[in-house]
Design a protein around this motif. Sequence first.
Motif, PDB file in Angstrom:
ATOM      1  N   GLY A  96      54.588 112.485  39.955  1.00  0.00           N
ATOM      2  CA  GLY A  96      54.155 111.752  41.140  1.00  0.00           C
ATOM      3  C   GLY A  96      54.897 110.454  41.375  1.00  0.00           C
ATOM      4  O   GLY A  96      54.705 109.803  42.400  1.00  0.00           O
ATOM      5  N   ARG A  97      55.724 110.043  40.417  1.00  0.00           N
ATOM      6  CA  ARG A  97      56.549 108.836  40.517  1.00  0.00           C
ATOM      7  C   ARG A  97      55.717 107.575  40.734  1.00  0.00           C
ATOM      8  O   ARG A  97      56.158 106.612  41.380  1.00  0.00           O
ATOM      9  CB  ARG A  97      57.602 108.990  41.615  1.00  0.00           C
ATOM     10  N   VAL A  98      54.502 107.533  40.190  1.00  0.00           N
ATOM     11  CA  VAL A  98      53.600 106.401  40.361  1.00  0.00           C
ATOM     12  C   VAL A  98      54.083 105.210  39.518  1.00  0.00           C
ATOM     13  O   VAL A  98      54.366 105.351  38.340  1.00  0.00           O
ATOM     14  CB  VAL A  98      52.160 106.790  39.934  1.00  0.00           C
ATOM     15  N   VAL A  99      54.164 104.033  40.156  1.00  0.00           N
ATOM     16  CA  VAL A  99      54.539 102.801  39.465  1.00  0.00           C
ATOM     17  C   VAL A  99      53.360 101.853  39.542  1.00  0.00           C
ATOM     18  O   VAL A  99      52.930 101.452  40.623  1.00  0.00           O
ATOM     19  CB  VAL A  99      55.782 102.152  40.118  1.00  0.00           C
ATOM     20  N   TRP A 100      52.819 101.496  38.377  1.00  0.00           N
ATOM     21  CA  TRP A 100      51.670 100.575  38.314  1.00  0.00           C
ATOM     22  C   TRP A 100      52.181  99.149  38.293  1.00  0.00           C
ATOM     23  O   TRP A 100      53.126  98.824  37.571  1.00  0.00           O
ATOM     24  CB  TRP A 100      50.867 100.873  37.051  1.00  0.00           C
ATOM     25  N   THR A 101      51.567  98.276  39.091  1.00  0.00           N
ATOM     26  CA  THR A 101      52.002  96.875  39.144  1.00  0.00           C
ATOM     27  C   THR A 101      50.918  95.913  38.718  1.00  0.00           C
ATOM     28  O   THR A 101      51.051  94.704  38.873  1.00  0.00           O
ATOM     29  CB  THR A 101      52.493  96.503  40.571  1.00  0.00           C
TER      30      THR A 101
END
Length: 104
Positions: A96-101
């Motif tokens: 899903g290419r999710v990037v947590w910030t």
Amino acid sequence: MADGKLVRDLIPQIIRAGGGEPMAYVASPDEYRRRLRHKLSEEVSEFLAADDSAAAEELADILEVVHALAIDLGMTLRHLEELRAQKAEARGGFAGRVVWTGNA
């Protein structure tokens, strides 16, 4: 760690076939585990430095080391895959290419 590096099992034979005389020995179980961990780091570094045309080969090298580490830890490759699948089921994968910030 002493001089030398962990290489694939057939490397001494390949060197002999090329006319060389390899100097090699079989590592103890403790040394083998340490060298496998070092080899994983080495292969990951090579993968990170590789361009797209070489990345697949480097990724295959990483997978070979991961398989050897799993076996050394007493795991079957099937069990390793089951663990990976369980984690993916519980927490997802990376497709899903999710990037947590961070959290709000």
